[in-house]
Structure formats: structure tokens, C-alpha cells
Design an enzyme around this catalytic site. Structure first.
Site, mmCIF file in Angstrom:
data_model
loop_
_atom_site.group_PDB
_atom_site.id
_atom_site.type_symbol
_atom_site.label_atom_id
_atom_site.label_comp_id
_atom_site.label_asym_id
_atom_site.label_seq_id
_atom_site.Cartn_x
_atom_site.Cartn_y
_atom_site.Cartn_z
ATOM 1 N N HIS A 23 0.734 -1.113 -0.043
ATOM 2 C CA HIS A 23 -0.102 0.011 0.016
ATOM 3 C C HIS A 23 0.597 1.306 -0.043
ATOM 4 O O HIS A 23 2.053 1.140 0.001
ATOM 5 C CB HIS A 23 -0.989 0.158 1.124
ATOM 6 C CG HIS A 23 -0.398 -0.202 2.553
ATOM 7 N ND1 HIS A 23 0.708 0.671 2.850
ATOM 8 C CD2 HIS A 23 -0.619 -1.029 3.748
ATOM 9 C CE1 HIS A 23 1.051 0.309 4.290
ATOM 10 N NE2 HIS A 23 0.225 -0.669 4.469
ATOM 11 N N HIS A 26 4.248 1.546 2.190
ATOM 12 C CA HIS A 26 5.265 0.719 1.786
ATOM 13 C C HIS A 26 5.959 1.724 0.957
ATOM 14 O O HIS A 26 7.076 1.942 0.737
ATOM 15 C CB HIS A 26 4.958 -0.460 1.206
ATOM 16 C CG HIS A 26 4.177 -1.204 2.106
ATOM 17 N ND1 HIS A 26 2.998 -1.757 1.855
ATOM 18 C CD2 HIS A 26 4.634 -2.020 3.222
ATOM 19 C CE1 HIS A 26 2.712 -2.862 2.896
ATOM 20 N NE2 HIS A 26 3.737 -2.627 3.674
ATOM 21 N N CYS A 132 3.344 -12.342 19.121
ATOM 22 C CA CYS A 132 2.479 -11.737 18.099
ATOM 23 C C CYS A 132 3.022 -12.099 16.735
ATOM 24 O O CYS A 132 4.103 -11.872 16.353
ATOM 25 C CB CYS A 132 2.468 -10.157 18.114
ATOM 26 S SG CYS A 132 1.754 -9.481 16.838
ATOM 27 N N CYS A 135 3.782 -9.267 14.209
ATOM 28 C CA CYS A 135 4.944 -8.411 14.360
ATOM 29 C C CYS A 135 6.060 -9.438 14.256
ATOM 30 O O CYS A 135 7.271 -9.318 14.116
ATOM 31 C CB CYS A 135 5.185 -7.798 15.735
ATOM 32 S SG CYS A 135 3.987 -6.278 15.972
ATOM 33 N N CYS A 157 -1.839 -6.956 20.825
ATOM 34 C CA CYS A 157 -0.822 -6.352 20.432
ATOM 35 C C CYS A 157 -1.068 -4.834 19.877
ATOM 36 O O CYS A 157 -2.328 -4.402 19.381
ATOM 37 C CB CYS A 157 -0.199 -7.037 19.120
ATOM 38 S SG CYS A 157 0.945 -6.246 18.208
ATOM 39 N N HIS A 160 -0.793 -4.369 16.203
ATOM 40 C CA HIS A 160 -2.053 -5.079 15.342
ATOM 41 C C HIS A 160 -3.256 -5.156 15.929
ATOM 42 O O HIS A 160 -4.405 -5.517 15.131
ATOM 43 C CB HIS A 160 -1.430 -6.413 14.911
ATOM 44 C CG HIS A 160 -0.118 -6.482 14.121
ATOM 45 N ND1 HIS A 160 0.931 -6.428 14.461
ATOM 46 C CD2 HIS A 160 -0.248 -6.453 12.832
ATOM 47 C CE1 HIS A 160 1.816 -6.405 13.348
ATOM 48 N NE2 HIS A 160 1.287 -6.653 12.357
ATOM 49 N N LYS A 314 -3.411 4.445 11.333
ATOM 50 C CA LYS A 314 -2.185 4.059 10.623
ATOM 51 C C LYS A 314 -2.944 3.131 9.418
ATOM 52 O O LYS A 314 -3.652 2.374 9.663
ATOM 53 C CB LYS A 314 -1.298 3.196 11.695
ATOM 54 C CG LYS A 314 0.023 2.557 10.832
ATOM 55 C CD LYS A 314 0.801 1.879 11.909
ATOM 56 C CE LYS A 314 2.130 1.317 11.083
ATOM 57 N NZ LYS A 314 1.793 0.086 10.375
ATOM 58 N N LYS A 317 -3.572 -2.879 5.607
ATOM 59 C CA LYS A 317 -4.732 -3.705 4.908
ATOM 60 C C LYS A 317 -5.788 -4.465 5.579
ATOM 61 O O LYS A 317 -6.697 -4.521 5.172
ATOM 62 C CB LYS A 317 -3.846 -4.822 4.351
ATOM 63 C CG LYS A 317 -2.989 -4.344 2.990
ATOM 64 C CD LYS A 317 -3.811 -3.790 1.883
ATOM 65 C CE LYS A 317 -2.922 -3.548 0.516
ATOM 66 N NZ LYS A 317 -3.731 -3.425 -0.552
#
Length: 535
Positions: A23, A26, A132, A135, A157, A160, A314, A317
Site C-alpha cells: 500500500h 510501503h 505476536c 510482528c 498487540c 496489530h 495508521k 490492509k
């Protein structure tokens, strides 16, 4: 600054998980690293940009299984169909692309591990903790938050927002605890190693609390998608310990050929390692400790940039806030993508993306501010001087001021890039865009053209604006390479190829050759119809 033809500039991006397509978060990282690499190359340095993909670990295994695939087949598919095309979509000029499933990486990860094991930095032990999968990391209680919605009443987490898994394993451990003081000493001796300053303060505070040894293997009884521990093939390497080593395996670490050994010597330590702030600890704590244990120098700098936010969250996806880069480039083009994310967000801070802001900046700054400036000037040279670069007939104070702004823009932008202040660099360059637009408005060359007695003054004004465009083409080339290539072609290439124009000489006035015929200028930033601006 002097030319540095023998100096190397090595910049890296993180290697990205292939559990999904990229996305714009990145792409933001890729563009920032690419701008730095292109800028240093434009300074005459041996500039090398590395990017790539992280293809091992439990998350990849699970993602592949969920898509009725094997990890390798899934990784191959994502790399070929998503990650490599991304580089073309946003015009990345990388010198290498490393995949952690490549033999050159796997064999030299094993060499590194064996060396640390042989020198006593790795031992066997037991561990129990909260893991996690997202991560690929064990979490302390401080890393967890209270879950919401379906996960209410459960610790999740913080990154996430998903539950962690309680794992108890007998693994191999890296003696990270032995590097608490060496790292603190290193940070003190190298205050610019971690940037920005807020990131440095966070890491130093974390290390001062004391480091614990790091589990660096997983039993194959759990899963087997990873690099074998060389002395114990019943274990595979912890994905982060494997992944971090890409920065040196890609440039020749562990290889026997003299050519690759020289490449490693030339490029390491890396000049700047660009990472997201959520993986800063891996790169600013674990990674330098690994290198110290192996007798290697840490990178010169780790720069932790902020997050891209969409709707205040943040980009993710899994949270459906991810935006594919081509959703932007299909309408606005790669140059506008690169410009917007480098100009709209202070590198190192969080920044919010909005279609409205992108559209407004495209129109005001790129199409009207820069693109229209270039087209007007070159059109006037064609109209009033048959397309031939006119000579100047004595510079007045207003003309000399343009030259001073150009020189300052080049110097300030170069200093900003040196500090990895990418937004500041663009702001410095844009002072020249604004100055040239103001200069034309005040000098009114279209009025001067009406009187033959003003012919010399008209020539001087257009020569001055063409010189300004030359400076802009050089300074903006690392940011918007497609547009600057078009502009340089129109300027007649009278000073040589654009790639050979060095940043530190760009502000030196009077480089255009008079009497050279200009080419026609293709529209740099075409008008976009309103209905397609936010598709």
C-alpha cells in the site's frame, strides 16, 4: 561541496513482508530512500539503493495456507505480481532487490549464525512469553493493550490490535543482554545514529531499562518455514534475525569472491537505513548488537519515519485503510506521487493522506507553480527568439537576486538532504520556483516584447528564467525524474546530460549555452479533470 566520485552512499529500505500486496505506506518508504539515493548520485557519489522482501516466518506460512498455497509459491506470486511492479509504478531506481529465500542470503545467514555460535554469543535455553504473529515478535506486558470489540477483555498487540499467543519453547538465544552498555556507549559516541531525535530518545530510554537475551530460533515441531540453524537442523532461524541480515548479505557479506568482498568493504557500514518507527527497535537495538557481536560496525544512521494516517488511523490492509499506489499514479502519475509524499509530510513525523490535499497540491504547486512556469518561459523563447537561447545584456539587481536565490536553494537543499530532512529540501528548492514566478510577473516579458528598444532587456529576462529552470531541473531530478527529463530535453541538453549535472554545481550561474535551439516542452503536469481527481 567538492565532488566525491570515490565516496559511497548506501541506503536501505526495510524488506517488506510478502503476506499481502503493498500500500502507499510501503511506497512512501521506498520513495524517500530513492530520493536520498538519487540525490547522492547527482552529487557524483557511488550511490546504492537496496530494497527487497522478507519471505520467511509464521505469518507468511499462515497467509500462504489461507490462500491454498505453499510459502514459496505464495512469495513468488506476490513478488512478481505486486512488489516488483511497485518499483516501476513509483519510479524507484534501486540497484538490488534482495529476497530472503535467495541462496546468497540463506547461506550467509548461516555463516553469520555459526560465527556467533562459535564465539559464544548464542546458547540453548527455554522461554515462555506472549508472541505476536503479525510482528513476529515476543511482546512484554508493556507492549500490550486492552482489546476492543471482539477482543474485549483480552490483551492484544498495540500495533496489530490482535490477541497474542502464549508460547513456551526451548530455543537458541542471542546474548543481547551483554550489549546494554556497549549500545548506550555507541549511542553517546554517535548521537546521529538514531534519528529523528524523538526516536533516539525512545530507544535510549528503552535500552537503559536493560536488555534481555533474544530467542533466535523456532523448533520445527512448531513450523518449518525458515532458514535452518546450521548446527541444529531441528530448529529454524527467528525471522527477524534472518531478515536483518539482508542488508549485508545483499552486498557481499560472507562471499568468497574478491569482487564481492570489495563491494562489501565499499558499501558497509550503510549510510542511512530508512525504517518505519514501528520496527525501529529491531534496527536500532537488535541489529547493531548483532553486528557488534560479529565484529562489524553498525550502520552510520537509522532513520525512523512516521506513519501514514488515513482517517486518523495508521494505514493497514487488515483495517481496510490501505490504498494501492496505482490508485494514485493511474490518475496523477508517479512524479506527483513522489512529490506529494515528500512535500506534504515532514519526514520523521506522522502524516495524514487525503485525496483533497493531493489534488490541491497537484494543481497549485505542480501544474500551476512549476509546470506552467516552464511552459510559459520556453513558449516565450520560441515566440520572441525563434526558440534560440538568448544572451544576457548586463544583469540588473533583480536578475542577480534570482541567481542568489538559486544558489541558496541548491546549498540549503543539499544541507537538508544531508540531515535527511526531505521536506525541507523541497521547500528550499521551491523558493526558486516562487522567485521565478514572481520575477516573470514583475518583469512582464510579454510587455517588453512589444517594443524593439527593449529587445536586450527581454533577452536578459528570458535568459535569467531559463537559467533558473536549468537549476530547478537539476535539483528536482531526484524527486520528479520524469518531469525533469522532459524539461531538460526542452532546454536543449546544452550543458551535457542531466545525470551528469552535480548538485553542488547547480547553483553556479550562467551555465546555459546561448545560441542553442530549445526543443518543444511536453506538458509536465497536465490538467486533470475534476471528476477523476479523487476516483
Amino acid at each position: 561541496m567538492p565532488s566525491n566520485p570515490g565516496k559511497s552512499f548506501y541506503v536501505t529500505t526495510p524488506i517488506f513482508y510478502v503476506n499481502d500486496a503493498p500500500h502507499i505506506g510501503h511506497a512512501y518508504t521506498e520513495v524517500a530512500a530513492d530520493v536520498l539515493a538519487r540525490w547522492h548520485r547527482q552529487r557524483g557519489e557511488n550511490s546504492f539503493l537496496l530494497t527487497g522482501t522478507d519471505e520467511h516466518g509464521e505469518k507468511i506460512l499462515r497467509t500462504a495456507a489461507a490462500n491454498q498455497s505453499t510459502p514459496k509459491v505464495w512469495a513468488d506470486k506476490l513478488v512478481e505480481e505486486a512488489w516488483l511492479p511497485l518499483l516501476e509504478t513509483i519510479d524507484i531506481d534501486n540497484q538490488d532487490f534482495i529476497r530472503t529465500t535467495e541462496p546468497r542470503h540463506e547461506r550467509n545467514v548461516q555463516k553469520f549464525l555459526q560465527h556467533l555460535y562459535d564465539t559464544g554469543f548464542i546458547y540453548r535455553g527455554s522461554y515462555e512469553g506472549n508472541y505476536c504473529v503479525g510482528c513476529e515478535e515476543y511482546k512484554t506486558e508493556a507492549d500490550l493493550i486492552d482489546g476492543q470489540g471482539d477482543f474485549a477483555g483480552i490483551s492484544v498487540c498495540a500495533i496489530h490490535s490482535k490477541p497474542v499467543e502464549k508460547l513456551q519453547e526451548t530455543n537458541y538465544f542471542f546474548k543481547l543482554s551483554e550489549f546494554t552498555q556497549p549500545l548506550l556507549d555507541f549511542y553517546e559516541a554517535n548521537p546521529k545514529f538514531i534519528q529523528p531525535e524523538s526516536a533516539r530518545n525512545e530507544v535510549v530510554a528503552f535500552v537503559r531499562r536493560g536488555l534481555e537475551d533474544l530467542s533466535i530460533s523456532r523448533s520445527k515441531e512448531k513450523f518449518d518455514w525458515g532458514i535452518d540453524i546450521p548446527w541444529d537442523e531441528s530448529h529454524i532461524t527467528y525471522v527477524w534475525f534472518d531478515a536483518l541480515l539482508n542488508y549485508i548479505t545483499a552486498i557481499g557479506y560472507g562471499e568468497e569472491s574478491a569482487e564481492l568482498q570489495q563491494k562489501f568493504a565499499d558499501l558497509w557500514p550503510a549510510s542511512v537505513q530508512v525504517v518505519g518507527k514501528d520496527i525501529l527497535r529491531f534496527h536500532a537495538v537488535i541489529w547493531p548488537a548483532m553486528l557488534m557481536a560479529a565484529g562489524l560496525s553498525p550502520a552510520n544512521q537509522v532513520f525512523g519515519h512516521g506513519w501514514l494516517l488515513v482517517g486518523g488511523e495508521k494505514m493497514s490492509k487488515s483495517k481496510l485503510t490501505g490504498i494501492a499506489p496505482n490508485q494514485i499514479t493511474d490518475t496523477f502519475g508517479s512524479d506527483a506521487f513522489r512529490y506529494y509524499f515528500m512535500k506534504a509530510i515532514a519526514f520523521g513525523q506522522d502524516g495524514s493522506f487525503s485525496w483533497e490535499d493531493l489534488s490541491a497540491r497537484y494543481q497549485a504547486e505542480l501544474a500551476n507553480g512549476f509546470g506552467n512556469l516552464a511552459s510559459r518561459v520556453i513558449a516565450m523563447v520560441h515566440r520572441y527568439f525563434d526558440g534560440v537561447v538568448p544572451e544576457e545584456f548586463g544583469l540588473e539587481a533583480v536578475d542577480l537576486h534570482v541567481a542568489e536565490v538559486a544558489k541558496a536553494a541548491a546549498q540549503n537543499a543539499d544541507a537538508a538532504i544531508e540531515a535527511v530532512a526531505i521536506q525541507d529540501a523541497l521547500n528550499s528548492i521551491w523558493t526558486l520556483v516562487d522567485e521565478l514566478n514572481n520575477y516573470i510577473t514583475v518583469q512582464e516579458p510579454w510587455v517588453l516584447a512589444k517594443s524593439p528598444e527593449n529587445k536586450e532587456r527581454l533577452a536578459t529576462v528570458l535568459n535569467t528564467t531559463l537559467e533558473g529552470l536549468r537549476v530547478l531541473a537539476v535539483l528536482l531530478n531526484p524527486f520528479i525524474p520524469k518531469a525533469t527529463a522532459k524539461l531538460w530535453a526542452a532546454l536543449g541538453d546544452s550543458v551535457g546530460e542531466l545525470a551528469t549535472q552535480q548538485i553542488q554545481n547547480a547553483g553556479n550561474w550562467g551555465q546555459l549555452t546561448t545560441g542553442v535551439t530549445l526543443g518543444q516542452l511536453e506538458a509536465l503536469f497536465p490538467r486533470i479533470e475534476a471528476e477523476s481527481e479523487t476516483k
